[in-house]
Design an enzyme around this catalytic site. Structure first.
Site, PDB file in Angstrom:
ATOM      1  N   ARG A   1       0.820  -1.215   0.000  1.00  0.00           N
ATOM      2  CA  ARG A   1       0.000   0.000   0.000  1.00  0.00           C
ATOM      3  C   ARG A   1       0.856   1.267   0.000  1.00  0.00           C
ATOM      4  O   ARG A   1       0.346   2.362  -0.189  1.00  0.00           O
ATOM      5  CB  ARG A   1      -0.903   0.023   1.250  1.00  0.00           C
ATOM      6  CG  ARG A   1      -1.962  -1.049   1.250  1.00  0.00           C
ATOM      7  CD  ARG A   1      -2.476  -1.317   2.646  1.00  0.00           C
ATOM      8  NE  ARG A   1      -3.219  -0.205   3.200  1.00  0.00           N
ATOM      9  CZ  ARG A   1      -4.532  -0.103   3.210  1.00  0.00           C
ATOM     10  NH1 ARG A   1      -5.267  -1.061   2.682  1.00  0.00           N
ATOM     11  NH2 ARG A   1      -5.127   0.928   3.762  1.00  0.00           N
TER      12      ARG A   1
ATOM     13  N   LYS B   1       7.405   4.080 -12.466  1.00  0.00           N
ATOM     14  CA  LYS B   1       6.408   4.913 -11.775  1.00  0.00           C
ATOM     15  C   LYS B   1       6.948   6.311 -11.508  1.00  0.00           C
ATOM     16  O   LYS B   1       6.232   7.295 -11.586  1.00  0.00           O
ATOM     17  CB  LYS B   1       5.990   4.234 -10.468  1.00  0.00           C
ATOM     18  CG  LYS B   1       4.883   4.944  -9.720  1.00  0.00           C
ATOM     19  CD  LYS B   1       3.564   4.890 -10.497  1.00  0.00           C
ATOM     20  CE  LYS B   1       2.479   5.767  -9.912  1.00  0.00           C
ATOM     21  NZ  LYS B   1       1.462   6.114 -10.925  1.00  0.00           N
TER      22      LYS B   1
HETATM   23  C1  F6R Z   1       1.185   8.366 -17.097  1.00  0.00           C
HETATM   24  C2  F6R Z   1       2.096   8.746 -16.052  1.00  0.00           C
HETATM   25  C3  F6R Z   1       3.194   9.691 -16.379  1.00  0.00           C
HETATM   26  C4  F6R Z   1       3.386  10.697 -15.235  1.00  0.00           C
HETATM   27  C5  F6R Z   1       4.622  11.566 -15.473  1.00  0.00           C
HETATM   28  C6  F6R Z   1       4.808  12.586 -14.373  1.00  0.00           C
HETATM   29  O1  F6R Z   1       0.228   7.467 -16.638  1.00  0.00           O
HETATM   30  O2  F6R Z   1       1.991   8.295 -14.960  1.00  0.00           O
HETATM   31  O3  F6R Z   1       2.957  10.361 -17.576  1.00  0.00           O
HETATM   32  O4  F6R Z   1       2.241  11.475 -15.136  1.00  0.00           O
HETATM   33  O5  F6R Z   1       5.773  10.763 -15.543  1.00  0.00           O
HETATM   34  O6  F6R Z   1       4.936  11.964 -13.134  1.00  0.00           O
HETATM   35  P1  F6R Z   1       4.707  12.747 -11.792  1.00  0.00           P
HETATM   36  O7  F6R Z   1       3.269  13.153 -11.749  1.00  0.00           O
HETATM   37  O8  F6R Z   1       5.064  11.775 -10.715  1.00  0.00           O
HETATM   38  O9  F6R Z   1       5.604  13.941 -11.829  1.00  0.00           O
END
Ligand code: F6R
Length: 607
Positions: free
Chosen positions: A27, A602
């Site tokens: 989680r 991620k």
């Molecule tokens: C698509 C996705 C990526 C993120 C991008 C920015 O599903 O997850 O396009 O949105 O890599 O990531 P963050 O929001 O963590 O800066």
């Protein structure tokens, strides 16, 4: 998302609780802790970081005893460190509790408790509950909990022990999940099934405002508003893997279905009495007027949310706002000055491209407001002001619930700016906030379309490429739909303004090419209908995603998915759902690794 595991019975509580917390690691968390009543004394150990850190401490100083509570914390209030980690105790340190959720009225309660002489060590809302239990203690832990939860506004799952009532464990909930596990050697309380599966498959689901009291001999009772309630025991057949996904096949679909809940959570801390209240996380009227220019920057899905947020903020302030993709903006920001405001949007708070823009803006003396989901992340720490999305940890690589809460946070920021500058009056803001409060129900309604979307996905799954079209805000929503599909189905998806297709790309439309057209914006509706007719005449397989009053579309497009209605400006919050489900179902049909698509991570911490 925080995880609770508590146990009362004949066996060693520490062993069972640590095992349960390990099973809840999926989680996400940033600190952990445990408290046990050991020979009539309350003992606790807490640690920042991984569970292993807590286990190392316990190896030196084990907490023996048969009645205890444990917690893994995902910070939502106060930085992720040892002090803020759970369990939290009253000033006298003889009551300990773990908590998932948000107590909305904690500052009022805290002021009253301070006036009564209580002292506080942490920045959390949870510590207030520990001192309230002390203040209202009536000689019985269970009835005291019943009294105290009636004073709380907000959401909670709680597990509580006290050396004053050493053989008793009390657990209660409102909105946040909590179950009891009935094992041979005792009874568990936990936030999720995987924590218990090693010991029992017999569970009781605790409902809102129910208080469960578990005694050391394994007996238990459940009361609601003072009345005893009969509860059914459910036998869980899930495997450990499927239990960690709440019975869903993948984290992505679990997170899609979590959206009604996270939208509510997102509103909890940003709204008071049906009015937007961002407190210190926003700027004053004078500060807003003092910015020469507002810039927004982000990557991927977070950028798509920013582009829509830009429109809402422009409407609120009556001036142009610029939204730039972070990986490009960092090379080209000549006009950003010390008088500018930069709004950064990032789920993880660690995306390097976005961080680079933030650092450059800070170097120039600009103000930075971040919208992020991860408390304690680099973007959180380095920004001047931060609005948290409150989406809970997002495990699937493809972002879904984070996008919805980024959008909602940006809409609320726009309302805040608009009200402060006099663009919107009080009545207008209240009406919109009430509309937001009704959104979770509308999102829920969207899930009824899942079967028909799966049928569409069967046709799409064997195609090589497709289009997502829309006009105005629908084009911006279409960009997110196309990205979702690309990421997890590996089908090439091109998002385009509907009106732009005829300027070249229409050459690619031939028999069977799938084209999703979004029609949620009423004033652009007629024009988009003409586009559908145009491409249908060339053999395209046309899928329309339209607001519900447009059911007549059924005679125009091959497939029609209807979405509930809200104001045009906020339709992207609903328009994204069928697109997320379409991408998910297509990926499942293709047998792809939905939660971990190829080549993707991620958190993208490289440039
Ligand atoms: C698509 C996705 C990526 C993120 C991008 C920015 O599903 O997850 O396009 O949105 O890599 O990531 P963050 O929001 O963590 O800066």
């Amino acid at each position: 998302m925080c995880g609770i595991v508590a146990y009362n019975g004949k066996s060693n509580a520490q062993e069972r609780i640590i095992h349960g917390l390990e099973k809840l690691e999926y989680r996400g968390y940033d600190s952990a802790g445990i408290a046990v009543v050991d020979n009539g004394a309350l003992k606790y150990v807490k640690s920042a970081g991984r569970l292993q850190n807590l286990k190392d401490k316990l190896e030196q100083n084990p907490v023996d005893g048969n009645c205890g509570i444990g917690h893994t914390r995902w910070a939502t209030h106060g930085v992720p460190n040892e002090i803020n980690s759970h369990p939290h105790l009253n000033t006298k340190e003889d009551i300990a509790l773990v908590h998932n959720g948000i107590i909305e009225n904690f500052s009022t309660l805290k002021e009253e408790l301070i006036a009564d002489g209580y002292t506080f060590k942490t920045e959390t809302d949870t510590e207030v509950i520990a001192n309230l239990l002390d203040k209202h203690y009536d000689g019985n832990l269970s009835s005291t909990v019943e009294k105290v939860i009636s004073l709380l506004r907000g959401t909670f799952a709680l597990a509580i022990i006290s050396s004053r009532d050493p053989g008793t464990l009390v657990a209660a909930r409102r909105e946040n999940p909590l179950i009891l596990g009935i094992a041979e050697d005792g009874v568990f309380a936990a936030s999720d099934v995987p924590a218990l599966l090693n010991y029992t498959r017999d569970v009781i689901y605790i409902e809102n405002d129910e208080v469960a009291t578990i005694q050391n001999d394994g007996s238990y009772s459940i009361r609601k508003f003072g009345e005893e309630v009969e509860k059914e025991i459910h036998h869980i057949e899930w495997s450990m893997e499927s239990a960690s996904k709440d019975g869903f096949d993948h984290f992505m679909i679990k997170e899609i279905y979590e959206q009604p809940k996270v939208l509510k959570d997102c509103l909890l801390r940003k709204v008071k009495n049906d009015f937007v209240d961002l407190g210190e996380t926003s700027f004053t009227k004078e500060e807003i007027l003092g910015f020469d220019k507002i810039y927004m920057s982000a990557c991927g899905t977070a950028f798509h949310a920013s582009e829509i947020g830009k429109r809402a903020i422009e409407d609120a302030i009556g001036k142009e706002v610029t939204a730039e993709i972070a990986s490009e903006f960092k090379y080209n920001m000549p006009f950003l000055t010390e008088n500018s405001l930069l709004i950064i949007v990032s789920q993880s708070g660690e995306t390097l491209d976005t961080l680079t823009v933030l650092r450059e803006a800070k170097d120039r003396g600009a103000k930075v407001l971040a919208i992020t989901n991860v408390v304690g992340s680099s973007i959180d720490r380095e920004s001047d002001k931060v609005i948290y999305c409150d989406a809970g940890p997002e495990i699937s690589v493809a972002s879904t619930k984070a996008y919805s809460t980024q959008l909602l946070s940006l809409y609320l920021l726009a309302l805040d700016f608009g009200y402060k500058l006099g663009t919107y009056d009080k009545e207008f803001v209240t009406d919109i906030v009430k509309e937001f409060e009704s959104l979770p129900e509308k999102v829920e309604k969207m899930f009824d379309s899942r079967d028909s979307i799966r049928e569409i996905a069967k046709t799409i799954a064997n195609k090589k490429s497709m289009f997502f079209l829309g006009r105005g805000l629908d084009y911006l929503s279409a960009k997110e739909g196309a990205l979702k599909l690309k990421e997890i189905s590996y089908i090439n998806a091109v998002a385009m303004p509907s009106g732009e297709l005829k300027h070249g790309s229409i050459a690619l439309i031939e028999e069977g090419v799938p084209v999703v057209t979004l029609l949620s914006q009423m004033e652009l509706f007629e024009k988009s209908i003409s586009n559908i007719k145009e491409i249908k005449a060339r053999g395209a397989y046309t899928i329309a995603i339209a607001s519900e009053e447009n059911s007549a579309l059924r005679s125009v497009a091959d497939e029609v998915i209807l979405i509930p209605k809200t104001h045009d400006m906020y339709m992207p919050l609903l328009a994204v759902l069928p697109q997320q489900i379409l991408a998910y179902e297509t990926s499942v049909i293709l047998g792809n690794d939905v939660d971990k698509p190829r080549n993707l991570a991620k958190s993208v911490t490289v440039e």
